[in-house]
Design a protein around this motif. Structure first.
Motif, PDB file in Angstrom:
ATOM      1  N   GLN A   1       0.850  -1.187   0.000  1.00 33.02           N
ATOM      2  CA  GLN A   1       0.000   0.000   0.000  1.00 33.02           C
ATOM      3  C   GLN A   1       0.890   1.243   0.000  1.00 33.02           C
ATOM      4  OE1 GLN A   1      -2.718   0.145   3.245  1.00 33.02           O
ATOM      5  NE2 GLN A   1      -3.902   1.817   2.394  1.00 33.02           N
ATOM      6  N   VAL A   2       0.522   2.217  -0.795  1.00 33.63           N
ATOM      7  CA  VAL A   2       1.321   3.441  -0.862  1.00 33.63           C
ATOM      8  C   VAL A   2       1.103   4.264   0.408  1.00 33.63           C
ATOM      9  CG1 VAL A   2      -0.457   4.779  -2.053  1.00 33.63           C
ATOM     10  CG2 VAL A   2       1.956   5.367  -2.339  1.00 33.63           C
ATOM     11  N   ARG A   3       2.175   4.833   0.910  1.00 33.28           N
ATOM     12  CA  ARG A   3       2.105   5.745   2.057  1.00 33.28           C
ATOM     13  C   ARG A   3       2.516   7.136   1.605  1.00 33.28           C
ATOM     14  NH1 ARG A   3       5.892   2.953   6.277  1.00 33.28           N
ATOM     15  NH2 ARG A   3       6.985   2.488   4.352  1.00 33.28           N
ATOM     16  N   LEU A   4       1.742   8.119   2.016  1.00 40.39           N
ATOM     17  CA  LEU A   4       1.959   9.504   1.588  1.00 40.39           C
ATOM     18  C   LEU A   4       2.256  10.380   2.784  1.00 40.39           C
ATOM     19  CD1 LEU A   4      -1.005   9.819  -0.950  1.00 40.39           C
ATOM     20  CD2 LEU A   4       1.360   9.139  -1.397  1.00 40.39           C
ATOM     21  N   ALA A  23       4.820  13.268  -0.719  1.00 42.90           N
ATOM     22  CA  ALA A  23       5.842  12.296  -1.093  1.00 42.90           C
ATOM     23  C   ALA A  23       5.371  10.887  -0.770  1.00 42.90           C
ATOM     24  CB  ALA A  23       7.142  12.595  -0.358  1.00 42.90           C
ATOM     25  N   ALA A  24       5.617   9.986  -1.704  1.00 42.92           N
ATOM     26  CA  ALA A  24       5.156   8.608  -1.545  1.00 42.92           C
ATOM     27  C   ALA A  24       6.299   7.687  -1.181  1.00 42.92           C
ATOM     28  CB  ALA A  24       4.518   8.117  -2.836  1.00 42.92           C
ATOM     29  N   SER A  25       5.971   6.665  -0.424  1.00 41.89           N
ATOM     30  CA  SER A  25       6.908   5.584  -0.139  1.00 41.89           C
ATOM     31  C   SER A  25       6.140   4.272  -0.174  1.00 41.89           C
ATOM     32  CB  SER A  25       7.582   5.761   1.217  1.00 41.89           C
ATOM     33  OG  SER A  25       6.622   5.731   2.255  1.00 41.89           O
ATOM     34  N   GLY A  26       6.863   3.206  -0.401  1.00 39.75           N
ATOM     35  CA  GLY A  26       6.228   1.898  -0.406  1.00 39.75           C
ATOM     36  C   GLY A  26       5.840   1.439  -1.791  1.00 39.75           C
ATOM     37  N   ARG A  27       5.291   2.331  -2.581  1.00 42.14           N
ATOM     38  CA  ARG A  27       4.911   1.990  -3.942  1.00 42.14           C
ATOM     39  C   ARG A  27       5.034   3.229  -4.811  1.00 42.14           C
ATOM     40  NH1 ARG A  27      -0.485  -1.518  -4.618  1.00 42.14           N
ATOM     41  NH2 ARG A  27       0.348  -1.497  -6.714  1.00 42.14           N
ATOM     42  N   THR A  28       5.092   3.021  -6.116  1.00 47.53           N
ATOM     43  CA  THR A  28       5.135   4.163  -7.015  1.00 47.53           C
ATOM     44  C   THR A  28       3.777   4.851  -7.072  1.00 47.53           C
ATOM     45  OG1 THR A  28       5.526   4.862  -9.289  1.00 47.53           O
ATOM     46  CG2 THR A  28       4.611   2.651  -8.970  1.00 47.53           C
ATOM     47  N   LEU A  29       3.822   6.169  -7.213  1.00 42.95           N
ATOM     48  CA  LEU A  29       2.605   6.965  -7.333  1.00 42.95           C
ATOM     49  C   LEU A  29       2.054   6.977  -8.748  1.00 42.95           C
ATOM     50  CD1 LEU A  29       2.969  10.361  -5.419  1.00 42.95           C
ATOM     51  CD2 LEU A  29       1.344   8.527  -5.004  1.00 42.95           C
ATOM     52  N   SER A  30       2.852   6.536  -9.703  1.00 37.90           N
ATOM     53  CA  SER A  30       2.566   6.821 -11.101  1.00 37.90           C
ATOM     54  C   SER A  30       1.230   6.280 -11.602  1.00 37.90           C
ATOM     55  CB  SER A  30       3.698   6.288 -11.988  1.00 37.90           C
ATOM     56  OG  SER A  30       3.795   4.880 -11.853  1.00 37.90           O
ATOM     57  N   THR A  31       0.690   5.261 -10.959  1.00 44.64           N
ATOM     58  CA  THR A  31      -0.577   4.695 -11.427  1.00 44.64           C
ATOM     59  C   THR A  31      -1.782   5.189 -10.636  1.00 44.64           C
ATOM     60  OG1 THR A  31      -0.311   2.776  -9.996  1.00 44.64           O
ATOM     61  CG2 THR A  31       0.553   2.594 -12.244  1.00 44.64           C
ATOM     62  N   TYR A  32      -1.534   6.069  -9.666  1.00 48.50           N
ATOM     63  CA  TYR A  32      -2.617   6.548  -8.815  1.00 48.50           C
ATOM     64  C   TYR A  32      -3.103   7.928  -9.244  1.00 48.50           C
ATOM     65  CZ  TYR A  32      -1.489   2.981  -5.293  1.00 48.50           C
ATOM     66  OH  TYR A  32      -1.274   1.805  -4.624  1.00 48.50           O
ATOM     67  N   LYS A  75      10.134  11.607  -9.134  1.00 52.31           N
ATOM     68  CA  LYS A  75      10.412  11.885  -7.719  1.00 52.31           C
ATOM     69  C   LYS A  75       9.343  11.283  -6.813  1.00 52.31           C
ATOM     70  CE  LYS A  75      13.006  16.135  -8.491  1.00 52.31           C
ATOM     71  NZ  LYS A  75      13.140  17.581  -8.170  1.00 52.31           N
ATOM     72  N   ASN A  76       8.364  10.605  -7.425  1.00 54.40           N
ATOM     73  CA  ASN A  76       7.292   9.982  -6.642  1.00 54.40           C
ATOM     74  C   ASN A  76       6.589  10.995  -5.734  1.00 54.40           C
ATOM     75  OD1 ASN A  76       6.164   7.434  -6.810  1.00 54.40           O
ATOM     76  ND2 ASN A  76       7.118   6.697  -4.935  1.00 54.40           N
ATOM     77  N   THR A  77       6.331  12.168  -6.302  1.00 55.47           N
ATOM     78  CA  THR A  77       5.806  13.288  -5.508  1.00 55.47           C
ATOM     79  C   THR A  77       4.723  14.031  -6.282  1.00 55.47           C
ATOM     80  OG1 THR A  77       7.944  13.568  -4.407  1.00 55.47           O
ATOM     81  CG2 THR A  77       6.416  15.416  -4.276  1.00 55.47           C
ATOM     82  N   VAL A  78       3.717  14.479  -5.546  1.00 53.70           N
ATOM     83  CA  VAL A  78       2.678  15.353  -6.084  1.00 53.70           C
ATOM     84  C   VAL A  78       2.773  16.683  -5.355  1.00 53.70           C
ATOM     85  CG1 VAL A  78       0.182  15.720  -6.239  1.00 53.70           C
ATOM     86  CG2 VAL A  78       1.149  13.477  -6.780  1.00 53.70           C
ATOM     87  N   TYR A  79       2.564  17.765  -6.085  1.00 51.50           N
ATOM     88  CA  TYR A  79       2.689  19.107  -5.518  1.00 51.50           C
ATOM     89  C   TYR A  79       1.354  19.853  -5.607  1.00 51.50           C
ATOM     90  CZ  TYR A  79       7.608  18.061  -6.358  1.00 51.50           C
ATOM     91  OH  TYR A  79       8.849  17.471  -6.374  1.00 51.50           O
ATOM     92  N   LEU A  80       1.210  20.813  -4.709  1.00 48.46           N
ATOM     93  CA  LEU A  80       0.098  21.756  -4.791  1.00 48.46           C
ATOM     94  C   LEU A  80       0.685  23.149  -4.635  1.00 48.46           C
ATOM     95  CD1 LEU A  80      -3.006  21.985  -5.075  1.00 48.46           C
ATOM     96  CD2 LEU A  80      -3.093  22.206  -2.571  1.00 48.46           C
TER      97      LEU A  80
END
Length: 121
Positions: A1-4, A23-32, A75-80
């Motif tokens: 499970q992805v952790r943010l 920032a995500a850890s555990g899994r890639t964010l790219s498919t979410y 970078k497995n990261t989403v920004y606002l």
């Protein structure tokens, strides 16, 4: 499970800017599809913005033209990016994997700690 994990909050004057990171850890964010929500004191948590795996975005009307959601899959990261901040933007901001039912966005997992954004007038 992805952790943010959210970061980047702080105290800013009205009209100022902040950039939040998720920032995500555990899994890639790219498919979410990832969304930002916020909760002000005494109010319900509300949807702010979302970005799909393909880069499609959606915003609540109150932030359109001021906030920009983006993602950097490398970078497995989403920004606002939040510009022209107003006192009514004061809230704890959370990021989460999301899905949508009709026009309603909802979290697919549990909430993290969030990051506090305070906008002074």
């Amino acid at each position: 499970q992805v952790r943010l994990v959210e970061s980047g909050g702080g105290l800013v004057q009205a009209g100022g800017s902040l950039r939040l990171s998720c920032a995500a850890s555990g899994r890639t964010l790219s498919t979410y599809t990832i969304g930002w929500f916020r909760q002000a004191p005494g109010k319900e948590r509300e949807f702010v913005a979302a970005v799909s795996w393909s880069g499609r975005t959606d915003y609540v009307d109150s932030v359109k033209g001021r906030f920009t959601i983006s993602r950097d899959n490398a970078k497995n990261t989403v920004y606002l990016q939040m510009n022209s901040l107003k006192p009514e933007d004061t809230a704890v901001y959370y990021c989460t994997p999301v899905d949508r039912s009709g026009s309603t966005w909802y979290s697919k997992t549990f909430w993290g700690q969030g990051t506090q954004v305070t906008v002074s007038s």
